[in-house]
Design a protein around this motif. Structure first.
Motif, PDB file in Angstrom:
ATOM      1  N   VAL A 109       8.238  12.721  11.448  1.00  0.00           N
ATOM      2  CA  VAL A 109       6.369  13.234  11.196  1.00  0.00           C
ATOM      3  C   VAL A 109       6.035  12.429  12.022  1.00  0.00           C
ATOM      4  N   SER A 110       4.337  12.699  12.063  1.00  0.00           N
ATOM      5  CA  SER A 110       3.659  12.075  12.486  1.00  0.00           C
ATOM      6  C   SER A 110       3.182  10.120  12.649  1.00  0.00           C
ATOM      7  N   ASN A 111       2.430   9.941  13.619  1.00  0.00           N
ATOM      8  CA  ASN A 111       2.142   8.589  12.971  1.00  0.00           C
ATOM      9  C   ASN A 111       1.379   8.192  12.831  1.00  0.00           C
ATOM     10  N   ASP A 112       0.432   9.613  11.925  1.00  0.00           N
ATOM     11  CA  ASP A 112      -0.402   9.723  10.811  1.00  0.00           C
ATOM     12  C   ASP A 112      -0.124   9.715   9.492  1.00  0.00           C
ATOM     13  N   THR A 113       0.438  10.594   9.578  1.00  0.00           N
ATOM     14  CA  THR A 113       1.224  10.780   8.641  1.00  0.00           C
ATOM     15  C   THR A 113       2.148   9.533   7.876  1.00  0.00           C
ATOM     16  N   VAL A 114       2.806   8.638   8.702  1.00  0.00           N
ATOM     17  CA  VAL A 114       3.000   7.367   8.696  1.00  0.00           C
ATOM     18  C   VAL A 114       2.443   6.657   7.338  1.00  0.00           C
ATOM     19  N   TYR A 115       1.421   6.346   8.273  1.00  0.00           N
ATOM     20  CA  TYR A 115       0.197   5.345   7.698  1.00  0.00           C
ATOM     21  C   TYR A 115      -1.006   5.947   6.861  1.00  0.00           C
ATOM     22  N   ARG A 116      -0.760   7.716   6.671  1.00  0.00           N
ATOM     23  CA  ARG A 116      -1.359   8.164   5.271  1.00  0.00           C
ATOM     24  C   ARG A 116      -0.513   7.312   3.995  1.00  0.00           C
ATOM     25  N   TRP A 117       1.145   7.597   3.819  1.00  0.00           N
ATOM     26  CA  TRP A 117       2.498   7.144   3.122  1.00  0.00           C
ATOM     27  C   TRP A 117       2.091   5.263   2.929  1.00  0.00           C
ATOM     28  N   ILE A 118       1.952   4.526   4.485  1.00  0.00           N
ATOM     29  CA  ILE A 118       1.749   3.043   3.818  1.00  0.00           C
ATOM     30  C   ILE A 118       0.692   3.054   2.595  1.00  0.00           C
ATOM     31  N   GLU A 119      -0.415   3.745   2.819  1.00  0.00           N
ATOM     32  CA  GLU A 119      -1.914   3.263   2.295  1.00  0.00           C
ATOM     33  C   GLU A 119      -1.501   4.176   0.896  1.00  0.00           C
ATOM     34  N   LYS A 120      -0.948   5.168   1.636  1.00  0.00           N
ATOM     35  CA  LYS A 120      -1.467   6.066  -0.635  1.00  0.00           C
ATOM     36  C   LYS A 120      -0.227   6.397  -1.282  1.00  0.00           C
ATOM     37  N   HIS A 121       0.998   5.815  -0.726  1.00  0.00           N
ATOM     38  CA  HIS A 121       1.851   6.419  -1.252  1.00  0.00           C
ATOM     39  C   HIS A 121       2.859   5.365  -1.196  1.00  0.00           C
ATOM     40  N   ASP A 122       2.559   3.959  -1.079  1.00  0.00           N
ATOM     41  CA  ASP A 122       3.347   2.571  -1.228  1.00  0.00           C
ATOM     42  C   ASP A 122       4.870   3.048  -0.289  1.00  0.00           C
ATOM     43  N   MET A 123       4.666   3.384   1.083  1.00  0.00           N
ATOM     44  CA  MET A 123       6.035   3.751   1.442  1.00  0.00           C
ATOM     45  C   MET A 123       6.135   1.659   1.917  1.00  0.00           C
ATOM     46  N   PRO A 124       7.590   1.743   1.883  1.00  0.00           N
ATOM     47  CA  PRO A 124       8.548   0.418   2.025  1.00  0.00           C
ATOM     48  C   PRO A 124       7.780  -0.064   3.536  1.00  0.00           C
ATOM     49  N   ALA A 125       6.634  -1.258   3.711  1.00  0.00           N
ATOM     50  CA  ALA A 125       6.513  -1.436   5.347  1.00  0.00           C
ATOM     51  C   ALA A 125       5.861  -2.902   5.028  1.00  0.00           C
ATOM     52  N   HIS A 126       6.441  -2.974   6.108  1.00  0.00           N
ATOM     53  CA  HIS A 126       6.468  -4.890   6.441  1.00  0.00           C
ATOM     54  C   HIS A 126       5.108  -5.291   7.348  1.00  0.00           C
ATOM     55  N   SER A 158      10.461   0.512  14.586  1.00  0.00           N
ATOM     56  CA  SER A 158       8.457   0.217  14.553  1.00  0.00           C
ATOM     57  C   SER A 158       8.336   1.806  14.005  1.00  0.00           C
ATOM     58  N   VAL A 159       6.512   2.085  13.681  1.00  0.00           N
ATOM     59  CA  VAL A 159       6.029   3.086  13.341  1.00  0.00           C
ATOM     60  C   VAL A 159       6.541   4.098  14.164  1.00  0.00           C
ATOM     61  N   GLY A 160       6.725   3.570  15.544  1.00  0.00           N
ATOM     62  CA  GLY A 160       7.691   5.177  16.273  1.00  0.00           C
ATOM     63  C   GLY A 160       8.974   5.553  16.234  1.00  0.00           C
ATOM     64  N   ASP A 161       9.492   4.762  15.830  1.00  0.00           N
ATOM     65  CA  ASP A 161      10.648   5.272  15.309  1.00  0.00           C
ATOM     66  C   ASP A 161      11.205   5.536  14.101  1.00  0.00           C
ATOM     67  N   ILE A 162      10.739   4.981  13.035  1.00  0.00           N
ATOM     68  CA  ILE A 162      10.681   6.172  12.177  1.00  0.00           C
ATOM     69  C   ILE A 162       9.793   7.352  11.959  1.00  0.00           C
ATOM     70  N   CYS A 163       9.470   7.439  12.755  1.00  0.00           N
ATOM     71  CA  CYS A 163       8.642   8.985  12.798  1.00  0.00           C
ATOM     72  C   CYS A 163       9.557   9.267  13.530  1.00  0.00           C
ATOM     73  N   THR A 164      10.123   9.381  14.312  1.00  0.00           N
ATOM     74  CA  THR A 164      10.931   9.877  15.091  1.00  0.00           C
ATOM     75  C   THR A 164      12.179   9.963  14.279  1.00  0.00           C
ATOM     76  N   TYR A 165      12.838   9.176  13.567  1.00  0.00           N
ATOM     77  CA  TYR A 165      13.719   9.176  12.312  1.00  0.00           C
ATOM     78  C   TYR A 165      13.634  10.417  11.209  1.00  0.00           C
ATOM     79  N   LEU A 166      11.867   9.996  10.913  1.00  0.00           N
ATOM     80  CA  LEU A 166      11.698  11.160   9.607  1.00  0.00           C
ATOM     81  C   LEU A 166      11.490  12.493  10.445  1.00  0.00           C
TER      82      LEU A 166
END
Length: 69
Positions: free
Chosen positions: A20-37, A10-18
């Motif tokens: 980083v914050s939720n906002d960072t993950v959502y920004r990476w998905i939107e602007k940097h093509d982070m692999p997410a489904h 989940s977003v929470g899992d990946i934030c803990t793993y990396l």
């Protein structure tokens, strides 16, 4: 333990793993093509895809922008 390594994160899992914050993950998905489904309204991640994306420099741009003097 192998089945945990292959599960969808989940977003929470990946934030803990990396670390980083939720906002960072959502920004990476939107602007940097982070692999997410998308699964319904939720984002899910495969750890090995995220690791490969980071190793290829996928997160580097946002780090460079934030480190200006």
């Amino acid at each position: 333990m192998a089945e945990l390594e292959d599960r969808w994160l989940s977003v929470g899992d990946i934030c803990t793993y990396l670390g980083v914050s939720n906002d960072t993950v959502y920004r990476w998905i939107e602007k940097h093509d982070m692999p997410a489904h998308r699964v319904g309204r939720l984002w899910k991640f495969k750890k090995e895809q995220v690791d490969a994306w980071i190793e290829a420099g996928g997160a580097a741009e946002s780090n460079e922008k934030g480190s200006g003097k």
